[in-house]
Design a protein around this motif. Sequence first.
Motif, PDB file in Angstrom:
ATOM      1  N   ALA A 132       0.828  -1.181  -0.087  1.00  0.00           N
ATOM      2  CA  ALA A 132       0.115  -0.131  -0.049  1.00  0.00           C
ATOM      3  C   ALA A 132       0.943   1.073   0.070  1.00  0.00           C
ATOM      4  O   ALA A 132       2.186   1.230  -0.170  1.00  0.00           O
ATOM      5  CB  ALA A 132      -0.747   0.061   1.318  1.00  0.00           C
ATOM      6  N   PHE A 133       0.363   2.394   0.338  1.00  0.00           N
ATOM      7  CA  PHE A 133       1.452   3.668   0.201  1.00  0.00           C
ATOM      8  C   PHE A 133       2.565   3.605   0.958  1.00  0.00           C
ATOM      9  O   PHE A 133       3.584   3.793   0.775  1.00  0.00           O
ATOM     10  CB  PHE A 133       0.339   4.931   0.920  1.00  0.00           C
ATOM     11  CG  PHE A 133      -0.737   5.297  -0.230  1.00  0.00           C
ATOM     12  CD1 PHE A 133      -0.237   5.880  -1.326  1.00  0.00           C
ATOM     13  CD2 PHE A 133      -2.067   5.345   0.214  1.00  0.00           C
ATOM     14  CE1 PHE A 133      -1.312   6.314  -2.249  1.00  0.00           C
ATOM     15  CE2 PHE A 133      -2.939   5.757  -0.705  1.00  0.00           C
ATOM     16  CZ  PHE A 133      -2.640   6.266  -1.875  1.00  0.00           C
ATOM     17  N   ARG A 134       2.331   3.388   2.233  1.00  0.00           N
ATOM     18  CA  ARG A 134       3.359   2.829   3.288  1.00  0.00           C
ATOM     19  C   ARG A 134       3.945   1.686   3.762  1.00  0.00           C
ATOM     20  O   ARG A 134       4.641   1.512   4.800  1.00  0.00           O
ATOM     21  CB  ARG A 134       3.452   4.225   4.067  1.00  0.00           C
ATOM     22  CG  ARG A 134       1.992   4.199   4.852  1.00  0.00           C
ATOM     23  CD  ARG A 134       2.075   5.209   6.050  1.00  0.00           C
ATOM     24  NE  ARG A 134       0.622   4.976   6.851  1.00  0.00           N
ATOM     25  CZ  ARG A 134       0.464   5.150   8.059  1.00  0.00           C
ATOM     26  NH1 ARG A 134       1.126   5.867   8.571  1.00  0.00           N
ATOM     27  NH2 ARG A 134      -0.887   4.946   8.439  1.00  0.00           N
ATOM     28  N   THR A 135       3.031   0.652   3.531  1.00  0.00           N
ATOM     29  CA  THR A 135       2.974  -0.301   4.272  1.00  0.00           C
ATOM     30  C   THR A 135       3.302  -1.715   3.287  1.00  0.00           C
ATOM     31  O   THR A 135       2.684  -1.537   2.081  1.00  0.00           O
ATOM     32  CB  THR A 135       1.931  -0.719   5.094  1.00  0.00           C
ATOM     33  OG1 THR A 135       0.568  -0.707   4.202  1.00  0.00           O
ATOM     34  CG2 THR A 135       1.911   0.264   6.046  1.00  0.00           C
ATOM     35  N   VAL A 136       3.645  -2.893   3.727  1.00  0.00           N
ATOM     36  CA  VAL A 136       3.693  -3.934   2.895  1.00  0.00           C
ATOM     37  C   VAL A 136       3.016  -4.888   4.064  1.00  0.00           C
ATOM     38  O   VAL A 136       3.510  -5.006   5.293  1.00  0.00           O
ATOM     39  CB  VAL A 136       4.870  -4.527   2.336  1.00  0.00           C
ATOM     40  CG1 VAL A 136       4.534  -5.932   1.869  1.00  0.00           C
ATOM     41  CG2 VAL A 136       5.507  -3.623   1.462  1.00  0.00           C
ATOM     42  N   THR A 137       1.638  -5.449   3.799  1.00  0.00           N
ATOM     43  CA  THR A 137       1.015  -6.599   4.576  1.00  0.00           C
ATOM     44  C   THR A 137       1.404  -7.960   4.241  1.00  0.00           C
ATOM     45  O   THR A 137       1.186  -8.210   3.118  1.00  0.00           O
ATOM     46  CB  THR A 137      -0.490  -6.257   4.837  1.00  0.00           C
ATOM     47  OG1 THR A 137      -0.394  -4.772   5.385  1.00  0.00           O
ATOM     48  CG2 THR A 137      -0.963  -7.211   5.730  1.00  0.00           C
ATOM     49  N   VAL A 138       1.935  -8.635   4.899  1.00  0.00           N
ATOM     50  CA  VAL A 138       2.343  -9.899   4.723  1.00  0.00           C
ATOM     51  C   VAL A 138       1.337 -11.123   5.449  1.00  0.00           C
ATOM     52  O   VAL A 138       1.308 -11.074   6.757  1.00  0.00           O
ATOM     53  CB  VAL A 138       3.681 -10.369   5.160  1.00  0.00           C
ATOM     54  CG1 VAL A 138       4.243 -11.720   4.731  1.00  0.00           C
ATOM     55  CG2 VAL A 138       4.733  -9.322   4.613  1.00  0.00           C
ATOM     56  N   TYR A 139       0.592 -11.818   4.514  1.00  0.00           N
ATOM     57  CA  TYR A 139      -0.493 -12.529   5.200  1.00  0.00           C
ATOM     58  C   TYR A 139       0.521 -14.181   5.241  1.00  0.00           C
ATOM     59  O   TYR A 139       1.004 -14.525   4.191  1.00  0.00           O
ATOM     60  CB  TYR A 139      -1.451 -12.855   4.145  1.00  0.00           C
ATOM     61  CG  TYR A 139      -2.428 -11.687   4.159  1.00  0.00           C
ATOM     62  CD1 TYR A 139      -3.136 -11.464   5.303  1.00  0.00           C
ATOM     63  CD2 TYR A 139      -2.242 -10.574   3.392  1.00  0.00           C
ATOM     64  CE1 TYR A 139      -4.050 -10.346   5.222  1.00  0.00           C
ATOM     65  CE2 TYR A 139      -2.976  -9.527   3.381  1.00  0.00           C
ATOM     66  CZ  TYR A 139      -3.962  -9.320   4.288  1.00  0.00           C
ATOM     67  OH  TYR A 139      -4.600  -8.238   4.289  1.00  0.00           O
ATOM     68  N   TYR A 140       0.201 -14.805   6.378  1.00  0.00           N
ATOM     69  CA  TYR A 140       0.824 -16.070   6.433  1.00  0.00           C
ATOM     70  C   TYR A 140      -0.252 -16.985   7.065  1.00  0.00           C
ATOM     71  O   TYR A 140      -1.129 -16.710   7.685  1.00  0.00           O
ATOM     72  CB  TYR A 140       2.067 -15.846   7.204  1.00  0.00           C
ATOM     73  CG  TYR A 140       1.926 -15.201   8.716  1.00  0.00           C
ATOM     74  CD1 TYR A 140       2.104 -13.877   8.814  1.00  0.00           C
ATOM     75  CD2 TYR A 140       1.554 -16.165   9.710  1.00  0.00           C
ATOM     76  CE1 TYR A 140       1.888 -13.387  10.016  1.00  0.00           C
ATOM     77  CE2 TYR A 140       1.550 -15.440  10.848  1.00  0.00           C
ATOM     78  CZ  TYR A 140       1.441 -14.311  11.168  1.00  0.00           C
ATOM     79  OH  TYR A 140       1.387 -13.472  12.304  1.00  0.00           O
ATOM     80  N   ASN A 141       0.222 -18.516   6.858  1.00  0.00           N
ATOM     81  CA  ASN A 141      -0.461 -19.378   7.403  1.00  0.00           C
ATOM     82  C   ASN A 141       0.343 -19.938   9.013  1.00  0.00           C
ATOM     83  O   ASN A 141       1.291 -20.240   8.843  1.00  0.00           O
ATOM     84  CB  ASN A 141      -0.582 -20.526   6.561  1.00  0.00           C
ATOM     85  CG  ASN A 141      -1.422 -21.723   7.311  1.00  0.00           C
ATOM     86  OD1 ASN A 141      -1.269 -22.093   8.448  1.00  0.00           O
ATOM     87  ND2 ASN A 141      -2.124 -22.291   6.255  1.00  0.00           N
ATOM     88  N   PRO A 142      -0.470 -19.539   9.982  1.00  0.00           N
ATOM     89  CA  PRO A 142       0.204 -19.690  11.228  1.00  0.00           C
ATOM     90  C   PRO A 142       0.569 -21.199  11.514  1.00  0.00           C
ATOM     91  O   PRO A 142       1.539 -21.240  12.119  1.00  0.00           O
ATOM     92  CB  PRO A 142      -0.912 -19.166  12.276  1.00  0.00           C
ATOM     93  CG  PRO A 142      -1.477 -18.082  11.472  1.00  0.00           C
ATOM     94  CD  PRO A 142      -1.617 -18.810  10.296  1.00  0.00           C
ATOM     95  N   TRP A 143      -0.168 -21.971  11.348  1.00  0.00           N
ATOM     96  CA  TRP A 143       0.042 -23.654  11.289  1.00  0.00           C
ATOM     97  C   TRP A 143       1.164 -23.893  10.599  1.00  0.00           C
ATOM     98  O   TRP A 143       1.991 -24.604  11.040  1.00  0.00           O
ATOM     99  CB  TRP A 143      -1.322 -24.084  10.895  1.00  0.00           C
ATOM    100  CG  TRP A 143      -1.053 -25.647  10.850  1.00  0.00           C
ATOM    101  CD1 TRP A 143      -1.045 -26.639  10.044  1.00  0.00           C
ATOM    102  CD2 TRP A 143      -1.364 -26.687  12.121  1.00  0.00           C
ATOM    103  NE1 TRP A 143      -1.068 -27.747  10.330  1.00  0.00           N
ATOM    104  CE2 TRP A 143      -1.016 -27.932  11.780  1.00  0.00           C
ATOM    105  CE3 TRP A 143      -1.179 -26.253  13.324  1.00  0.00           C
ATOM    106  CZ2 TRP A 143      -1.334 -28.853  12.713  1.00  0.00           C
ATOM    107  CZ3 TRP A 143      -1.180 -27.223  14.397  1.00  0.00           C
ATOM    108  CH2 TRP A 143      -1.146 -28.551  13.907  1.00  0.00           C
ATOM    109  N   GLN A 144       1.516 -23.309   9.275  1.00  0.00           N
ATOM    110  CA  GLN A 144       2.622 -23.609   8.653  1.00  0.00           C
ATOM    111  C   GLN A 144       3.823 -22.995   9.188  1.00  0.00           C
ATOM    112  O   GLN A 144       4.904 -23.666   9.218  1.00  0.00           O
ATOM    113  CB  GLN A 144       2.423 -23.531   7.185  1.00  0.00           C
ATOM    114  CG  GLN A 144       1.281 -24.697   6.281  1.00  0.00           C
ATOM    115  CD  GLN A 144       1.065 -24.401   4.788  1.00  0.00           C
ATOM    116  OE1 GLN A 144       1.511 -23.292   4.535  1.00  0.00           O
ATOM    117  NE2 GLN A 144       0.260 -25.206   4.516  1.00  0.00           N
ATOM    118  N   VAL A 145       3.786 -21.688   9.160  1.00  0.00           N
ATOM    119  CA  VAL A 145       5.014 -20.964   9.636  1.00  0.00           C
ATOM    120  C   VAL A 145       5.486 -21.632  11.124  1.00  0.00           C
ATOM    121  O   VAL A 145       6.803 -21.346  11.406  1.00  0.00           O
ATOM    122  CB  VAL A 145       4.841 -19.616   9.641  1.00  0.00           C
ATOM    123  CG1 VAL A 145       4.490 -18.891   8.236  1.00  0.00           C
ATOM    124  CG2 VAL A 145       3.946 -18.873  10.565  1.00  0.00           C
TER     125      VAL A 145
END
Lengths: 337, 250
Positions: free
Chosen positions: B61-74
């Motif tokens: 986005a303008f000033r951010t990168v949002t990283v989605y992850y799978n908590p079970w896998q990570v």
Amino acid sequence: MSLLIEKPGLLTTIQDGGRFGHQKEGIIVSGAMDRMAMRIANLLVGNHEQAAVIEAVAPGPTVRFRKDAVIAITGADLSPTIAGESVLMGRPVLVRQGSLLEFGAPRSGCYTYVAVAGSFELPQVLGSHSTYLKAGIGGLHGRALQAGDILTPGKAAAGNGFRDKMFRSPASDTSGCVPARWTPDPRLCPVYQEQPTLRAVRGPEYDLLSENSKQYLWTEKYQITRQADRMGLQLQGAPLAMVLPEELISCAVTFGTIQVPHQGSPIVLMADHQTTGGYPRIAQVITADLPILAQAGPGTILRFAEVTLPEAQQHYLQQEQNLEILKRGIELKRLFS
Amino acid sequence: MKKIKAAHAFPSAYQLFPLGDAAIVVQFGDKISLEVHKKVRAFAALLDENTFEGFVELVPAFRTVTVYYNPWQVSQRGQHDPYQAVIDLLLPLLTKTHHQEEQPSRLVEIPVCYGGEFGPDLEFVATHNHLSPEMVISLHAATEYLVYMIGFAPGFPYLGGMNRLIAAPRHGTPRAAIPPGSVGIAGNQTGVYPLETPGGWQLIGRTPLPLFQPHHPSPCLLKAGDRLRFVPITQKEFLQRKEQVHESVD
């Protein structure tokens, strides 16, 4: 040719685990509102847990089975019947050729799921079967199901294996369906509540809330208004006041994000949420409680309870562990029953 | 939630904070700026090339990168703290981002037929700013815009760089349906609608190019980081281009 939609119901769509990887292009995730119900329904019929299922709300659809099929119904209880007889939810059911699946009065929840062994022969769009109505993609022709639509189950060995082994009934039994004699331990599945308390963690803009509003958020009751759909739930209750910065800069939002627009009434974003938004993200319903929220319809009174991130993660992992146990149990049934 | 400040070497270069239990936000600044945008792009590009098990997707986005992850896998099926595991995976990339060379950027030309039936609000924007419609067109088409981010709808660009001389307020009552390809102005922003949506923007023209083609391997015409120019075309050219688009889709 196997499933004929005789009546479409109010909003019956094909959904799966969601369309991921394209949010950076503004393409929403969509997918089942109640992901756990969808995953469990799939597992019960031997499908991959993220496979495409039918999602419906009341009044539900009427579906004619033109061939034998193994199905499972989970999620909201919309009084499902097969060939006029009420049918057990949360377990595999062998549906006999020619039988009619119908739904009646809603007894609990909002979104019901019908998984069919083998899922459906449908093209994926951008890696998913989920119906994205506004863009007209996914599902069947990118739209809600209509009368006359035909869904063809895919060929799934696991589903067929289920059929042979799990359903024993005397040859003289000519009823429309045969339910399996087992069901998963209910402790492994989310429990829907009439007045749910949803656990939430603080959102990135939590500190913009006034001190009073912080207190309201965690103590007051909020009611889901009629503005409740797959995109989000508008809530009504103690207005939340904020000290707003000069400029609100758009950023990613997600399933369960609680935003507060200018008029002070919170909105919780659901499966069809936009990819980005500019309103303050005051809190985030924990993933483990999203199924309960998805099944809470207009008029439901709810509360939010604050939890820490480690607690939220613990609940997430516990839910995944439960699903692993459920998977193993079903696999054993498949092999040894 | 407690925000983690960057390593001491680059104070305030970025902040990390959670968005619920399955996403982390990397924030590179407080304001919208070209400098912050470049960091967002550099990090997003680096992460795209270095994804990890359990990575779901990223949203710049303008000033951010949002990283989605799978908590079970990570967390390797619950063995570790998922949020901390993701931070440990991202930190080396964040350090590298600081030394990352500037990302190449495409220039995309969007042909626009201004005014007439395609731009019913061109006159209003002109009158509002004491300009002639021709002047509005030439100011709108003279700028090279930057696609800061994509959001709101598939392929909808948030553009930076519009000349403030052609700014105009939104309609008091939004239109029920804005045709796809419409080019509009709202306040100091200009944009182009990929899908038919309701909206309050002042419509000044329309492009024959499809911005969103879901069955195309690269479904959206525009990506964050693109530079964009609007090129005025006549109604005749609009219709010709529209026909070409139809042929290429068939």
